[in-house]
Write an enzyme that holds these catalytic residues in place. Structure first.
Site, PDB file in Angstrom:
ATOM      1  CE  LYS A   1      -6.043   1.185   8.868  1.00 56.29           C
ATOM      2  NZ  LYS A   1      -5.558   1.598   7.552  1.00 56.29           N
TER       3      LYS A   1
ATOM      4  CE  LYS B   1      -4.318  -6.471   5.320  1.00 56.63           C
ATOM      5  NZ  LYS B   1      -3.699  -5.383   5.982  1.00 56.63           N
TER       6      LYS B   1
ATOM      7  CE  LYS C   1      -4.488  -1.464  -0.156  1.00 55.05           C
ATOM      8  NZ  LYS C   1      -4.237  -0.713   1.029  1.00 55.05           N
TER       9      LYS C   1
HETATM   10  P1  ATP Z   1      -6.224  -1.057   4.487  1.00 58.64           P
HETATM   11  O1  ATP Z   1      -7.332  -2.043   4.584  1.00 58.64           O
HETATM   12  O2  ATP Z   1      -6.707   0.357   4.375  1.00 58.64           O
HETATM   13  O3  ATP Z   1      -5.168  -1.422   3.505  1.00 58.64           O
HETATM   14  P2  ATP Z   1      -5.051  -2.175   6.862  1.00 58.64           P
HETATM   15  O4  ATP Z   1      -6.152  -2.620   7.762  1.00 58.64           O
HETATM   16  O5  ATP Z   1      -4.255  -3.198   6.173  1.00 58.64           O
HETATM   17  O6  ATP Z   1      -5.545  -1.043   5.897  1.00 58.64           O
HETATM   18  P3  ATP Z   1      -2.710  -0.580   7.525  1.00 58.64           P
HETATM   19  O7  ATP Z   1      -2.767   0.879   7.789  1.00 58.64           O
HETATM   20  O8  ATP Z   1      -2.221  -1.011   6.199  1.00 58.64           O
HETATM   21  O9  ATP Z   1      -4.113  -1.276   7.780  1.00 58.64           O
HETATM   22  O10 ATP Z   1      -1.880  -1.280   8.685  1.00 58.64           O
HETATM   23  C1  ATP Z   1      -1.587  -0.741   9.942  1.00 58.64           C
HETATM   24  C2  ATP Z   1      -0.902  -1.773  10.790  1.00 58.64           C
HETATM   25  O11 ATP Z   1      -1.817  -2.806  11.151  1.00 58.64           O
HETATM   26  C3  ATP Z   1       0.259  -2.481  10.111  1.00 58.64           C
HETATM   27  O12 ATP Z   1       1.267  -2.727  11.061  1.00 58.64           O
HETATM   28  C4  ATP Z   1      -0.321  -3.783   9.642  1.00 58.64           C
HETATM   29  O13 ATP Z   1       0.639  -4.809   9.521  1.00 58.64           O
HETATM   30  C5  ATP Z   1      -1.282  -4.078  10.789  1.00 58.64           C
HETATM   31  N1  ATP Z   1      -2.399  -4.897  10.325  1.00 58.64           N
HETATM   32  C6  ATP Z   1      -3.298  -4.575   9.367  1.00 58.64           C
HETATM   33  N2  ATP Z   1      -4.212  -5.536   9.220  1.00 58.64           N
HETATM   34  C7  ATP Z   1      -3.882  -6.510  10.110  1.00 58.64           C
HETATM   35  C8  ATP Z   1      -4.446  -7.781  10.421  1.00 58.64           C
HETATM   36  N3  ATP Z   1      -5.528  -8.222   9.815  1.00 58.64           N
HETATM   37  N4  ATP Z   1      -3.854  -8.520  11.386  1.00 58.64           N
HETATM   38  C9  ATP Z   1      -2.752  -8.077  12.026  1.00 58.64           C
HETATM   39  N5  ATP Z   1      -2.166  -6.893  11.767  1.00 58.64           N
HETATM   40  C10 ATP Z   1      -2.712  -6.107  10.816  1.00 58.64           C
END
Ligand code: ATP
Ligand code: LTN
Length: 335
Positions: free
Chosen positions: A201, A198, A116
């Site tokens: 969002k 990964k 980040k």
């Molecule tokens: P950002 O992109 O805003 O950092 P993010 O997509 O990583 O967000 P989070 O709110 O950080 O989402 O994560 C919410 C949940 O989704 C957590 O349990 C995280 O481990 C899971 N998660 C996020 N991205 C993935 C992914 N690509 N595959 C599997 N699980 C995921």
């Protein structure tokens, strides 16, 4: 929550961007599957989301939309405690306390912090650094047994356990030591456009992720465009990240084993396989979108859920926090 003998689950998603297929497969889908066997608290972790600058009006709107997406995915508001993290002030309070039992060195090793910082070089704030302490507070406040998350959160869960053990080592058994729960396949869904990173969002490239509210045409288009190689072999093999990712998505949704999938598509090409993956994803998300459309304008119902959720969560959180205060040596409150 009905049955006190059940173990406790806590999990949350930050209200940033839109909930993706990665969030769904890595976290939400498992929440739905585990909700009958555990007493669950599911939070929209808005305090965490402000480590990155958010637009105020959009954040407010998105928090409610996220809550409705939890419901649309099948989280039962009667059985579980659903709430906004900022409505339960004990999270921030315990977070401060725990920060005094957390070392700078362990926080500076967190990969999410390093990522980040690289992404938001103009806003490397202290919250980004202490983010895992707030997450530890979320979990430890409720004497949580199990934390269903994607594999990117393993390191944060480990530090939560370390902080809890350190605190217990000084003051006795105050916190339950939580375990993580990550799915076998789908713990890390990758970006459709760059399968070495990964699915996220907050990816500015919308073709990299599928939102759980995307309509069928968009889903089909994004999967057809997903980056693969030119090998045309549907097998999990090292170095073939794009096709491996699609196989994992397909396995998670259909619950078929990898071996069965490899057999089923033996001799077939990427085109056929992408078609099947797209159909599976479309059918999985179709009812979610329909339920979301049904619920999103029901303002009173949504408000009732997060009001009751905050009330129930506060009650549980204040028990742990009082115990923490007593152990540390703060004077008992007389109000
Ligand atoms: P950002 O992109 O805003 O950092 P993010 O997509 O990583 O967000 P989070 O709110 O950080 O989402 O994560 C919410 C949940 O989704 C957590 O349990 C995280 O481990 C899971 N998660 C996020 N991205 C993935 C992914 N690509 N595959 C599997 N699980 C995921
Ligand atoms: N850090 C998590 C979101 C999160 C969380 C939690 C997950 C905040 N608090 C407590 C599980 C339990 C993330 O996905 N980035």
């Amino acid at each position: 929550m009905e049955n006190n003998a059940k173990k406790i689950i806590f999990s949350g998603i930050q209200p940033t961007g839109c909930i993706t297929l990665g969030n769904y497969i890595g976290a939400l889908k498992n929440w739905v599957e585990l909700q009958n066997d555990y007493n669950c608290l599911f939070s929209v972790v808005d305090l965490h989301s402000i480590t990155v600058r958010q637009d105020s009006a959009l954040l407010r709107k998105r928090c409610k939309e996220f809550l409705v997406q939890y419901l649309a995915c099948g989280i039962d508001a009667e059985k579980n405690i659903l709430f906004f993290q900022s409505h339960v002030p004990q999270h921030a309070e315990l977070s401060w306390i725990l920060s005094c039992y957390t070392y700078m060195g362990e926080l500076s090793r967190m990969t999410q912090y390093k990522d980040k910082c690289a992404k938001h070089a103009d806003n490397i704030n202290a919250g980004l650094f202490t983010y895992p302490v707030l997450m530890a507070a979320d979990i430890l406040l409720y004497q949580t047994d199990l934390v269903p998350v994607g594999s990117d959160q393993k390191q944060h869960l480990e530090i939560a356990r370390d902080i809890a053990m350190r605190f217990n080592g000084i003051y006795g058994e105050v916190f339950k030591i939580p375990e993580g729960f990550t799915p076998k396949e789908g713990a890390r869904i990758m970006s459709l456009q760059d399968p070495t990173s990964k699915m996220s969002k907050s990816d500015p490239n919308e073709n990299g992720f599928i939102s759980i509210l995307d309509n069928p045409d968009v889903i089909v288009r994004k999967i057809k465009r997903a980056v693969t190689d030119s090998d045309n072999v549907i097998k999990i093999r090292e170095g073939h990240d794009g096709i491996n990712n699609l196989i994992n998505i397909y396995a998670s949704i259909t619950k078929k084993s990898i071996a069965d999938i490899e057999n089923e598509f033996d001799g077939k090409g990427y085109g056929d396989f992408k078609q099947s993956v797209a159909e599976a994803v479309v059918e999985e998300l179709r009812p979610i979108r329909a339920r979301y459309d049904d619920l999103i304008n029901n303002k009173d119902y949504i408000e009732e859920i997060y009001k009751n959720g905050a009330y129930a969560a506060q009650k549980l959180a204040s028990r742990t926090l009082s115990k923490v205060h007593r152990k540390i040596g703060f004077v008992d409150r007389k109000y």
